[in-house]
Motif scaffolding. Structure first.
Motif, PDB file in Angstrom:
ATOM      1  N   GLU A 179       0.789  -1.223   0.000  1.00  0.00           N
ATOM      2  CA  GLU A 179       0.000   0.000   0.000  1.00  0.00           C
ATOM      3  C   GLU A 179       0.828   1.283   0.000  1.00  0.00           C
ATOM      4  N   THR A 180       2.071   1.204   0.510  1.00  0.00           N
ATOM      5  CA  THR A 180       2.889   2.427   0.615  1.00  0.00           C
ATOM      6  C   THR A 180       4.024   2.470  -0.394  1.00  0.00           C
ATOM      7  N   SER A 181       4.250   1.393  -1.133  1.00  0.00           N
ATOM      8  CA  SER A 181       5.473   1.331  -1.948  1.00  0.00           C
ATOM      9  C   SER A 181       5.485   2.372  -3.062  1.00  0.00           C
ATOM     10  N   GLU A 182       4.434   2.401  -3.885  1.00  0.00           N
ATOM     11  CA  GLU A 182       4.448   3.326  -5.022  1.00  0.00           C
ATOM     12  C   GLU A 182       4.356   4.777  -4.563  1.00  0.00           C
ATOM     13  N   SER A 183       3.585   5.021  -3.520  1.00  0.00           N
ATOM     14  CA  SER A 183       3.509   6.410  -3.039  1.00  0.00           C
ATOM     15  C   SER A 183       4.861   6.854  -2.480  1.00  0.00           C
ATOM     16  N   ALA A 184       5.574   5.947  -1.794  1.00  0.00           N
ATOM     17  CA  ALA A 184       6.887   6.293  -1.246  1.00  0.00           C
ATOM     18  C   ALA A 184       7.906   6.505  -2.363  1.00  0.00           C
ATOM     19  N   LEU A 185       7.860   5.688  -3.421  1.00  0.00           N
ATOM     20  CA  LEU A 185       8.765   5.866  -4.548  1.00  0.00           C
ATOM     21  C   LEU A 185       8.492   7.198  -5.254  1.00  0.00           C
ATOM     22  N   ALA A 186       7.201   7.528  -5.426  1.00  0.00           N
ATOM     23  CA  ALA A 186       6.874   8.814  -6.035  1.00  0.00           C
ATOM     24  C   ALA A 186       7.355   9.973  -5.169  1.00  0.00           C
ATOM     25  N   PHE A 187       7.244   9.790  -3.862  1.00  0.00           N
ATOM     26  CA  PHE A 187       7.723  10.816  -2.921  1.00  0.00           C
ATOM     27  C   PHE A 187       9.243  10.968  -3.060  1.00  0.00           C
ATOM     28  N   GLY A 188       9.950   9.820  -3.154  1.00  0.00           N
ATOM     29  CA  GLY A 188      11.403   9.867  -3.303  1.00  0.00           C
ATOM     30  C   GLY A 188      11.829  10.512  -4.598  1.00  0.00           C
ATOM     31  N   ARG A 189      11.101  10.247  -5.663  1.00  0.00           N
ATOM     32  CA  ARG A 189      11.417  10.861  -6.962  1.00  0.00           C
ATOM     33  C   ARG A 189      11.279  12.379  -6.870  1.00  0.00           C
ATOM     34  N   ALA A 190      10.192  12.836  -6.240  1.00  0.00           N
ATOM     35  CA  ALA A 190       9.999  14.282  -6.085  1.00  0.00           C
ATOM     36  C   ALA A 190      11.114  14.891  -5.235  1.00  0.00           C
ATOM     37  N   THR A 191      11.577  14.156  -4.235  1.00  0.00           N
ATOM     38  CA  THR A 191      12.660  14.648  -3.373  1.00  0.00           C
ATOM     39  C   THR A 191      13.954  14.806  -4.169  1.00  0.00           C
ATOM     40  N   LEU A 192      14.275  13.813  -5.013  1.00  0.00           N
ATOM     41  CA  LEU A 192      15.474  13.910  -5.855  1.00  0.00           C
ATOM     42  C   LEU A 192      15.408  15.125  -6.775  1.00  0.00           C
ATOM     43  N   GLU A 193      14.242  15.347  -7.344  1.00  0.00           N
ATOM     44  CA  GLU A 193      14.102  16.510  -8.225  1.00  0.00           C
ATOM     45  C   GLU A 193      14.300  17.813  -7.442  1.00  0.00           C
ATOM     46  N   ALA A 194      13.786  17.826  -6.197  1.00  0.00           N
ATOM     47  CA  ALA A 194      13.957  19.032  -5.375  1.00  0.00           C
ATOM     48  C   ALA A 194      15.410  19.274  -5.014  1.00  0.00           C
ATOM     49  N   LEU A 195      16.214  18.183  -5.012  1.00  0.00           N
ATOM     50  CA  LEU A 195      17.634  18.308  -4.683  1.00  0.00           C
ATOM     51  C   LEU A 195      18.484  18.594  -5.905  1.00  0.00           C
ATOM     52  N   GLY A 196      17.879  18.814  -7.051  1.00  0.00           N
ATOM     53  CA  GLY A 196      18.623  19.257  -8.214  1.00  0.00           C
ATOM     54  C   GLY A 196      18.742  18.265  -9.345  1.00  0.00           C
ATOM     55  N   LEU A 197      18.291  17.023  -9.195  1.00  0.00           N
ATOM     56  CA  LEU A 197      18.352  16.065 -10.289  1.00  0.00           C
ATOM     57  C   LEU A 197      17.289  16.413 -11.329  1.00  0.00           C
ATOM     58  N   SER A 198      17.608  16.090 -12.566  1.00  0.00           N
ATOM     59  CA  SER A 198      16.612  16.302 -13.609  1.00  0.00           C
ATOM     60  C   SER A 198      15.479  15.295 -13.440  1.00  0.00           C
ATOM     61  N   ALA A 199      14.339  15.610 -14.054  1.00  0.00           N
ATOM     62  CA  ALA A 199      13.189  14.708 -13.937  1.00  0.00           C
ATOM     63  C   ALA A 199      13.513  13.326 -14.503  1.00  0.00           C
ATOM     64  N   GLU A 200      14.306  13.294 -15.619  1.00  0.00           N
ATOM     65  CA  GLU A 200      14.655  12.004 -16.223  1.00  0.00           C
ATOM     66  C   GLU A 200      15.569  11.203 -15.302  1.00  0.00           C
ATOM     67  N   SER A 201      16.556  11.859 -14.702  1.00  0.00           N
ATOM     68  CA  SER A 201      17.485  11.153 -13.807  1.00  0.00           C
ATOM     69  C   SER A 201      16.763  10.645 -12.573  1.00  0.00           C
TER      70      SER A 201
END
Length: 632
Positions: free
Chosen positions: A528-550
């Protein structure tokens, strides 16, 4: 206080009925006949003209009527007021024509055989009525209640039930017409009884419309399942008794109660609670009909009785086929509908004795007509089954059946659990226009789901009877979205055992639950939490300067590693100290999917104590694992 001997005296007849049912019905089903015929023959054998195992068949008949009552209640639950309105042409047009035409023809035949006009009228009406219980049971066994011919046959049966009140009211007038006088008394009595009936119907409608849903919500909130069953029986039997007291039939009252609850959120739960009682009592009703056949009369007049039975069935079938065709049914529909309606009805056993008491028909004619009605109920299912066999062998049967198939209004997905997870899932289905049935036992969730437009009902999804009532056998897949891991596993087991063709998509509570679901070969599971947590992590990486593709690429890498590790854990191929073996679930501890770049560091004394204790335990487990290896 009753003695143990008096209590025990109830057991022999109960055991007799149960034995007759468990022996008779499977035998007739094995030879390809209807269960109705099995019950009827079992009743003949245990009745006074068989082995005389039942001393008082009249008592059994009075109890068995409840089976017909419960059957009509469940039929009412399957209908909606809008459907009844759409059926008005068949109910009042075809139903009226069938009753009048068949009664006139059968009554005319009675006149030819020497009956008085009044007696011929009564016998004609009694035989023109059809057996609701037999017809609906046959339609249910065929799965044809939702087909055009099934709906048309049901409309005729419904009109007949409605007309019984008027027929019983007209009988005193018919009797007084022969003896003169009493018309004024009859008219006043008829007006009074009609007023009482209308008042009772209005009261039932008002209570059902405004009182039943709050009543069942209150009971559901209590969490006492047995109280819901008691309440269901109270509503059905109470309404039936009220209708009987004002001159209507008990079956009509139960049907009205079912109609009023058809839109209720508790419909499927009520149906599941009533179903076991309905099945057994309906079987008892059929057995009581078998016991009512006068064996002595059949033995002495069997050529005349069987000839009259065959003639009545053929005449009724021919007339009903013509009427179905007149109302637009194709030939196949017309013949199958007529075969369903051929047996005389249960109300024949009510109308004929009443007519005898009023002096409209003599005792010998009453006995003959009752035996004739019972024999039509015995032979009718055999004829209907034979017709099915003949039609099945026809080369064009499949093509002719095609117009009968109506577009299904059943849901494609059955969703169990309308909590926060299920609500988001249904948003996706709603956007695509997918039809869904939702089951939940939380009253608040049912209330909040009322805005979604899905069919959502109160019920416990871990119960097989509730799943059946909700139509799980007709859906493409079931989505289990509850947050109780044990209950979810139980539902999966039930679905895989009882409904092999239904796919299972399950919300996994955690990693351990996900592995258990994989071991059960579900079609799809998602923590129940896996995909939401992965999406959260992806948004965090983008906030830290990674491109959306990376960020997306890194998230996909973690997702793949996680799935691979899950598969290995399910296979028992990771001795990671979790204590997990296939089939022996233990606690799966979180492990990094990427090797850490440095050891963990504690930043205060309390944390150092906790981490140090954890490391000592890990080292101890590793040592035990090494010692357990054969080559250690």
């Amino acid at each position: 206080m009753a003695s143990p001997t008096e209590h025990a005296s109830f057991l022999p007849p109960v055991l007799t009925f149960l034995s007759a049912a468990v022996i008779g019905v499977p035998v007739f089903r094995l030879i390809g006949q209807s269960a109705v015929l099995g019950y009827l023959v079992a009743g003949v054998l245990i009745g006074p003209f068989g082995f005389s195992l039942i001393a008082e068949p009249e008592t059994a008949a009075s109890v068995a009527e409840i089976g017909v009552v419960l059957l009509l209640f469940i039929v009412g639950l399957e209908l909606h007021l809008s459907q009844l309105v759409s059926m008005r042409r068949d109910i009042f047009g075809l139903g009226t024509a069938q009753l009048l035409v068949c009664a006139a023809a059968l009554g005319g035949a009675g006149l030819l055989f020497g009956l008085a006009p009044a007696a011929a009228t009564v016998v004609g009406i009694a035989l023109a009525l059809s057996a609701t219980a037999v017809a609906l049971q046959l339609l249910e066994e065929r799965g044809d209640l939702g087909t055009p011919y099934g709906g048309r046959a049901f409309a005729v049966l419904l009109f007949q039930d409605l007309s019984v009140v008027a027929i019983l009211a007209l009988m005193p007038l018919l009797a007084s017409a022969g003896g003169g006088g009493g018309d004024g008394f009859w008219f006043g009595e008829a007006v009074q009884s009609t007023g009482k009936a209308l008042a009772a119907i209005l009261a039932v409608v008002l209570v059902g419309r405004y009182g039943l849903n709050p009543f069942f919500r209150l009971l559901a909130a209590s969490g006492a399942r047995e109280v819901m069953t008691a309440a269901a029986l109270l509503v059905v039997l109470g309404t039936a008794l009220l209708m009987q007291e004002v001159g209507l039939s008990m079956a009509m009252g139960a049907f009205l109660a079912g109609i009023l609850l058809a839109e209720s959120n508790f419909r499927h739960q009520l149906e599941a609670d009533i179903e076991p009682f309905r099945g057994m009592l309906l079987g008892l009703f059929f057995m009581s009909v078998g016991m009512s056949i006068d064996g002595g009369l059949v033995k002495s007049l069997w050529p005349i009785l069987f000839g009259a039975t065959a003639g009545a069935i053929l005449l009724k079938v021919a007339l009903v086929v013509g009427l179905f065709r007149l109302f637009g049914s194709p030939w196949l529909d017309a013949v199958r509908g007529a075969a369903i309606l051929a047996p005389a009805g249960e109300f024949a056993f009510v109308l004929l004795p009443v007519a005898g008491g009023l002096g409209l028909i003599d005792a010998n004619a009453t006995r003959f007509a009752v035996a004739l009605a019972a024999l039509t109920m015995l032979i009718g299912p055999v004829a209907a089954k034979g017709l099915d066999a003949v039609l099945a062998r026809r080369p064009s049967a499949a093509e002719e059946q095609a117009p009968d198939v109506v577009e299904s209004t059943e849901a494609r997905v059955l969703l169990i659990g309308f909590g926060r997870f299920g609500q988001i899932l249904t948003q996706v289905l709603l956007a695509e226009g997918i039809s869904v049935t939702v089951i939940d036992k939380d009253v608040e969730q049912i209330r909040s789901a009322s805005r979604f437009g899905f069919r959502i009902y109160y019920g416990d999804g871990t119960r097989l009877d509730v799943l059946r009532a909700a139509g799980i056998g007709r859906v493409e897949l079931v989505c289990v979205c509850i947050d109780d891991p044990e209950a979810a596993l139980k539902i999966v087991d039930i679905v895989h055992e009882e409904f092999e063709s239904v796919r299972t998509y399950v919300r996994a509570y955690d990693r351990t639950h996900a592995v258990e679901l994989m071991n059960r070969d579900v079609d799809f599971q998602l923590r129940e939490t896996s995909e939401s947590a992965l999406a959260f992590g992806r948004a965090t990486l983008e906030a830290l300067g990674l491109s959306a593709e990376s960020a997306a690429r890194r998230t996909d890498e973690v997702r793949k590693r996680d799935v691979a590790r899950l598969v290995l854990q399910q296979a028992g191929a990771l001795p990671d100290g979790s204590g997990w073996m296939r089939g022996l679930p233990g606690e799966l501890k979180p492990e990094p999917l990427t090797a850490p770049q440095r050891p963990a560091r504690a930043l205060n004394a309390e944390t150092r104590d906790i981490i140090g204790h954890e490391r000592r335990e890990a080292a101890h487990r590793a040592l035990e694992t090494q010692d357990a290896r054969p080559d250690a």
